[in-house]
Motif scaffolding. Structure first.
Motif, PDB file in Angstrom:
ATOM      1  N   ALA A 238       0.860  -1.177   0.000  1.00 31.46           N
ATOM      2  CA  ALA A 238       0.000   0.000   0.000  1.00 31.46           C
ATOM      3  C   ALA A 238       0.898   1.229   0.000  1.00 31.46           C
ATOM      4  O   ALA A 238       1.672   1.444   0.933  1.00 31.46           O
ATOM      5  N   LYS A 239       0.800   2.038  -1.056  1.00 33.04           N
ATOM      6  CA  LYS A 239       1.645   3.224  -1.196  1.00 33.04           C
ATOM      7  C   LYS A 239       1.025   4.389  -0.447  1.00 33.04           C
ATOM      8  O   LYS A 239      -0.153   4.700  -0.620  1.00 33.04           O
TER       9      LYS A 239
ATOM     10  N   GLY B  45       5.202   8.402  -0.274  1.00 35.60           N
ATOM     11  CA  GLY B  45       6.000   7.591  -1.191  1.00 35.60           C
ATOM     12  C   GLY B  45       6.416   6.253  -0.599  1.00 35.60           C
ATOM     13  O   GLY B  45       6.844   5.370  -1.334  1.00 35.60           O
ATOM     14  N   ASP B  46       6.305   6.085   0.711  1.00 27.59           N
ATOM     15  CA  ASP B  46       6.622   4.796   1.333  1.00 27.59           C
ATOM     16  C   ASP B  46       5.580   3.762   0.904  1.00 27.59           C
ATOM     17  O   ASP B  46       4.425   4.093   0.644  1.00 27.59           O
ATOM     18  N   VAL B  47       6.023   2.490   0.844  1.00 26.80           N
ATOM     19  CA  VAL B  47       5.113   1.391   0.533  1.00 26.80           C
ATOM     20  C   VAL B  47       5.090   0.475   1.749  1.00 26.80           C
ATOM     21  O   VAL B  47       6.127  -0.074   2.137  1.00 26.80           O
ATOM     22  N   VAL B  48       3.917   0.315   2.363  1.00 28.37           N
ATOM     23  CA  VAL B  48       3.765  -0.551   3.532  1.00 28.37           C
ATOM     24  C   VAL B  48       3.570  -1.977   3.033  1.00 28.37           C
ATOM     25  O   VAL B  48       2.656  -2.253   2.246  1.00 28.37           O
ATOM     26  N   LEU B  49       4.462  -2.906   3.487  1.00 34.05           N
ATOM     27  CA  LEU B  49       4.416  -4.295   3.051  1.00 34.05           C
ATOM     28  C   LEU B  49       3.823  -5.226   4.101  1.00 34.05           C
ATOM     29  O   LEU B  49       3.191  -6.222   3.758  1.00 34.05           O
ATOM     30  N   TRP B  50       4.069  -4.944   5.373  1.00 29.40           N
ATOM     31  CA  TRP B  50       3.539  -5.752   6.476  1.00 29.40           C
ATOM     32  C   TRP B  50       2.981  -4.824   7.547  1.00 29.40           C
ATOM     33  O   TRP B  50       3.548  -3.770   7.819  1.00 29.40           O
TER      34      TRP B  50
ATOM     35  N   VAL C 133       8.291  -1.343   5.912  1.00 24.58           N
ATOM     36  CA  VAL C 133       8.103  -0.300   4.903  1.00 24.58           C
ATOM     37  C   VAL C 133       9.255  -0.344   3.910  1.00 24.58           C
ATOM     38  O   VAL C 133      10.416  -0.528   4.293  1.00 24.58           O
ATOM     39  N   ARG C 134       8.926  -0.149   2.630  1.00 26.18           N
ATOM     40  CA  ARG C 134       9.948   0.063   1.599  1.00 26.18           C
ATOM     41  C   ARG C 134       9.911   1.540   1.241  1.00 26.18           C
ATOM     42  O   ARG C 134       8.892   2.069   0.809  1.00 26.18           O
ATOM     43  N   HIS C 135      11.051   2.222   1.467  1.00 28.09           N
ATOM     44  CA  HIS C 135      11.102   3.657   1.190  1.00 28.09           C
ATOM     45  C   HIS C 135      11.229   3.903  -0.308  1.00 28.09           C
ATOM     46  O   HIS C 135      11.547   2.998  -1.081  1.00 28.09           O
ATOM     47  N   ARG C 136      11.031   5.121  -0.696  1.00 26.40           N
ATOM     48  CA  ARG C 136      11.118   5.515  -2.097  1.00 26.40           C
ATOM     49  C   ARG C 136      12.510   5.237  -2.659  1.00 26.40           C
ATOM     50  O   ARG C 136      12.678   4.911  -3.825  1.00 26.40           O
TER      51      ARG C 136
ATOM     52  N   TYR D 291      14.592  -0.855   3.005  1.00 29.47           N
ATOM     53  CA  TYR D 291      13.525  -1.400   3.849  1.00 29.47           C
ATOM     54  C   TYR D 291      13.756  -0.972   5.285  1.00 29.47           C
ATOM     55  O   TYR D 291      14.890  -0.820   5.727  1.00 29.47           O
ATOM     56  N   GLN D 292      12.655  -0.795   6.031  1.00 26.16           N
ATOM     57  CA  GLN D 292      12.764  -0.387   7.433  1.00 26.16           C
ATOM     58  C   GLN D 292      11.547  -0.894   8.186  1.00 26.16           C
ATOM     59  O   GLN D 292      10.449  -0.993   7.622  1.00 26.16           O
ATOM     60  N   GLN D 293      11.747  -1.209   9.458  1.00 26.55           N
ATOM     61  CA  GLN D 293      10.619  -1.563  10.329  1.00 26.55           C
ATOM     62  C   GLN D 293      10.342  -0.380  11.241  1.00 26.55           C
ATOM     63  O   GLN D 293      11.249   0.127  11.911  1.00 26.55           O
ATOM     64  N   LEU D 294       9.091   0.053  11.223  1.00 27.69           N
ATOM     65  CA  LEU D 294       8.672   1.177  12.050  1.00 27.69           C
ATOM     66  C   LEU D 294       7.668   0.685  13.078  1.00 27.69           C
ATOM     67  O   LEU D 294       6.948  -0.293  12.838  1.00 27.69           O
ATOM     68  N   VAL D 295       7.615   1.358  14.204  1.00 30.60           N
ATOM     69  CA  VAL D 295       6.645   1.034  15.254  1.00 30.60           C
ATOM     70  C   VAL D 295       5.621   2.181  15.295  1.00 30.60           C
ATOM     71  O   VAL D 295       5.985   3.332  15.527  1.00 30.60           O
ATOM     72  N   ALA D 296       4.356   1.826  15.048  1.00 30.51           N
ATOM     73  CA  ALA D 296       3.279   2.820  15.072  1.00 30.51           C
ATOM     74  C   ALA D 296       2.282   2.444  16.150  1.00 30.51           C
ATOM     75  O   ALA D 296       2.091   1.273  16.457  1.00 30.51           O
TER      76      ALA D 296
END
Length: 199
Positions: free
Chosen positions: A128-129, A147-152, A181-184, A188-193
């Motif tokens: 999801a972009k 521009g980030d793409v959420v993968l998980w 997240v896959r950045h533009r 790749y990075q894991q973020l905590v929301a």
């Protein structure tokens, strides 16, 4: 006077009235009086004004017909909605009002739904972009950018934007969720929301 190739016959209405330039003893005189020129100017002005009036009438007629057409279309849509409302079955159960007036029922409480405060669309491939991040909001606080793409989202794989919406709606407000997240730039990075509640 005799008509020759050198001196053609004048057109009607242009016959010289005074002495001719070729006549002996006379020079060029004042311009001859032409009463028909004023009539021609008047006819041109009348034609122009009538044409302008006809153009204005046609434009106003077109505008009026367009307005009537839009009104008729709008009224037909309204009638269609009224027919649909009349065809809908009435809810079963006890009446909600009395003869003196309607009952004032309290609205049913809406369960709190978690949100990330982002707007997403389907990505080109999977995910999801993110197209917009609300500031302030849980997504902005976690570090999501446009521009980030959420993968998980947690343990849910995100294939489309609807998958992310379902995963976030199923999360508990106030509890942390890990986002992959896959950045533009391609990293790749894991973020905590921490999903919140929109009030």
């Amino acid at each position: 006077m005799e008509q020759t190739a050198l001196r053609p016959k004048p057109l009607p209405g242009q016959e010289p009235t005074g002495p001719r330039a070729g006549d002996a003893g006379t020079g060029p005189g004042p311009a001859p009086h032409r009463p028909h020129a004023a009539r021609r100017r008047g006819r041109r002005l009348t034609t122009l004004l009538l044409g302008l009036l006809a153009g204005v009438v046609l434009v106003l007629t077109g505008v009026g017909l367009g307005t009537v057409g839009a009104t008729v279309i709008g009224m037909s849509k309204l009638a269609e909605l009224q027919r649909q409302a009349a065809a809908a079955p009435a809810p079963a159960g006890p009446p909600t009002g009395t003869r003196t007036g309607p009952a004032h029922a309290a609205p049913a409480p809406v369960p709190a739904r978690a949100t990330l405060g982002v707007e997403v669309v389907d990505a080109y491939k999977a995910g999801a972009k993110v197209v917009a991040v609300h500031v302030p909001g849980p997504g902005y606080t976690a570090g999501l950018v446009r521009g980030d793409v959420v993968l998980w989202c947690g343990r849910t794989r995100v294939e489309r934007a609807a998958d992310l919406a379902r995963a976030v709606a199923g999360a508990s407000p106030g509890k942390e969720v890990k986002l992959t997240v896959r950045h533009r730039s391609g990293g790749y990075q894991q973020l905590v929301a921490v999903p919140g509640v929109v009030t």
